[in-house]
Design an enzyme around this catalytic site. Sequence first.
Site, PDB file in Angstrom:
ATOM      1  N   ASP A 156     -33.066 -53.422 -33.065  1.00 17.27           N
ATOM      2  CA  ASP A 156     -32.852 -53.759 -34.490  1.00 17.27           C
ATOM      3  C   ASP A 156     -32.898 -52.957 -35.467  1.00 17.27           C
ATOM      4  OD1 ASP A 156     -31.768 -56.210 -36.404  1.00 17.27           O
ATOM      5  OD2 ASP A 156     -33.380 -57.867 -35.521  1.00 17.27           O
ATOM      6  N   TRP A 200     -26.200 -53.813 -38.308  1.00 17.66           N
ATOM      7  CA  TRP A 200     -24.922 -55.199 -38.721  1.00 17.66           C
ATOM      8  C   TRP A 200     -24.101 -53.792 -39.688  1.00 17.66           C
ATOM      9  CZ3 TRP A 200     -29.908 -55.262 -41.282  1.00 17.66           C
ATOM     10  CH2 TRP A 200     -30.897 -55.411 -40.697  1.00 17.66           C
ATOM     11  N   GLY A 201     -22.543 -54.768 -39.430  1.00 14.78           N
ATOM     12  CA  GLY A 201     -22.019 -53.991 -40.171  1.00 14.78           C
ATOM     13  C   GLY A 201     -20.383 -53.512 -39.225  1.00 14.78           C
ATOM     14  N   ASP A 221     -26.674 -61.941 -39.624  1.00  9.33           N
ATOM     15  CA  ASP A 221     -27.363 -63.445 -38.620  1.00  9.33           C
ATOM     16  C   ASP A 221     -26.123 -64.813 -38.917  1.00  9.33           C
ATOM     17  OD1 ASP A 221     -28.987 -61.720 -38.082  1.00  9.33           O
ATOM     18  OD2 ASP A 221     -30.579 -63.194 -38.216  1.00  9.33           O
TER      19      ASP A 221
END
Length: 437
Positions: A156, A200-201, A221
């Site tokens: 993560d 993320w992205g 999420d």
Amino acid sequence: MLRPTGVFVLGAAVLFTASLSSTLINALDNGVGKLPALGYNTWNAYGCNINEDLVLESAQLMVSLGLQAAGYEYVNIDDCYAEKNRSASGDIVADSVRFAQGMKNLTDQIHALGFKTGIYSDSGWFTCGGYPGSFQNELRDATTFQDWGFDYLKFDNCAIPFDDIIREGMIGKYTRMADALAQLSKSSGQPPFLFSLCQWGWEQVWLWGSTLGHSWRVTGDIAPDWDSLAYIINFNSFITQATSFYGHNDMDMLQLGNGGLTFDEAKSHFTAWALMKSPLLIGTNLSAITPDILQILTNTEILSINQDPVVGNSISPFRWGINPDWTSNSTFPAQYYSGPSENGTVFMLLNTLNETSDMFFNLTESPWIRAGRQYSVRDLWAHTDNGTAVRNFTAANVPPHGVVALLLEDAGDEPAGIFPPCAVWFNCAYENGTAAN
Ligand SMILES: *[C@@H]1O[C@H](CO)[C@@H](O)[C@H](O)[C@H]1NC(C)=O
Ligand SMILES: *[C@@H]1O[C@H](CO)[C@@H](O)[C@H](O)[C@H]1NC(C)=O
Ligand SMILES: *[C@@H]1O[C@H](CO)[C@@H](O)[C@H](O)[C@H]1NC(C)=O
Ligand SMILES: *[C@@H]1O[C@H](CO)[C@@H](O)[C@H](O)[C@H]1NC(C)=O
Ligand SMILES: *[C@@H]1O[C@H](CO)[C@@H](O)[C@H](O)[C@H]1NC(C)=O
Ligand SMILES: *[C@@H]1O[C@H](CO)[C@@H](O)[C@H](O)[C@H]1NC(C)=O
Ligand SMILES: *[C@@H]1O[C@H](CO)[C@@H](O)[C@H](O)[C@H]1NC(C)=O
Ligand SMILES: *[C@@H]1O[C@H](CO)[C@@H](O)[C@H](O)[C@H]1NC(C)=O
Ligand SMILES: *[C@@H]1O[C@H](CO)[C@@H](O)[C@H](O)[C@H]1NC(C)=O
Ligand SMILES: *[C@@H]1O[C@H](CO)[C@@H](O)[C@H](O)[C@H]1NC(C)=O
């Protein structure tokens, strides 16, 4: 003519190039993870409320519900399995109450059921739930996870060290663990972990063709509602070419069965994720799963496309539909998609409207279709052969937020004399130079 400073700069540039290419080419160039991962993950149904009984029970249900037989291969634990503090010697420790028998005991039982199994950590100081992250402990933690018997690592993106400490970009940040996993596999002789990056992205477009990891998250999420699905589908529709064998856009775990989606929305969710070659990790309470949701998750005609061993491409939009082509619209994504497969061209028609619609396309709007040929039509949800399409196809009465998934297989030359003689009317000319129109 090179002055010393010039030599220095040149040297630095060479070093930089060497380290960048080793990042992109060597980190996890291990052949693991050719196809999107299929499995289960605890997060969406249970969040931090996990323990060994629940994980084992989920694994048992994956078997008894027929999900393992349908191809789901992993049972993965997400965040919150650990003690908040490392041991005196610096190792991550499994929660002594919720995982009282120890992780090795649990993974042995999961393996005995015929699954592989995954664990979770973070590229920063802490996980998103505030448990120990792996920054500066990459090899140590990878070793712990291997000793515990895990095969897969979700990694993560929370609690990243400040710039003056990390001094890495997104790729360098994840390469730390990718390298640790590669080193561990080499030194232990055990198979490499499947490495699932949770950046993320949109940056993952820079990973095209790389082998940094098996997959990379494309958005934050997912939530169990249509708005979230539409947002992710729209986002991913612009970066479908980042997906291929060994590297997959991860659209996040499946929210089917968690409430908030109609049956048709759940079908659209599963179809888009599968045909865009996302990992498919079931995220629902399997004790409460309904026959409807189970039927969706075990649609082997859709799963087979996701797991195509010969063609790794994602479907991509060929027409946006209600919006002009290339419109990015988080509530009304593109509606018409196609892509190649080992058996023919796959189409996904997504009715983004909240009313029933007919959806029409000309076959040659898809780049994978041959002009002048006709195609047999297989409906991958009805599981029926729906005749032969010549030039075009109309799916009638597609429900609100519903989906149609089709496999078109070449069925020979189209009948003679079809008008117009050129499907893409502006594109043809006679050999003598006269245009067709
Ligand atoms: C965990 O570590 C912190 C910081 O070292 C310490 O203050 C705390 O008492 C420790 N907690 C436990 C349960 O050992
Ligand atoms: C796991 O622990 C339980 C309880 O201590 C024990 O009965 C069982 O044999 C262990 N299973 C494995 C696979 O080690
Ligand atoms: C999962 O479903 C079972 C059966 O309906 C229910 O008893 C249990 O409370 C559910 N667990 C959660 C966390 O919702
Ligand atoms: C192609 O067709 C064969 C035979 O029906 C089937 O076993 C296979 O799963 C199909 N492949 C894909 C990618 O759908
Ligand atoms: C998204 O598309 C819909 C349908 O065309 C349109 O009504 C809406 O204004 C668009 N939203 C944005 C933010 O452009
Ligand atoms: C479609 O959605 C819009 C906006 O949420 C709503 O105003 C409209 O009533 C809905 N129409 C139908 C047929 O559900
Ligand atoms: C669809 O193709 C058929 C030929 O198979 C043609 O007759 C018909 O006009 C086409 N429909 C549209 C709307 O282009
Ligand atoms: C294909 O045929 C089946 C059976 O008649 C029907 O239920 C289904 O709606 C058809 N699919 C399409 C896309 O028209
Ligand atoms: C489909 O083909 C017909 C006939 O060539 C053409 O008139 C029409 O504009 C095409 N429609 C689309 C959406 O490409
Ligand atoms: C070119 O060929 C087409 C088809 O045979 C014919 O209709 C047309 O008249 C020809 N044009 C010329 C300039 O010869």
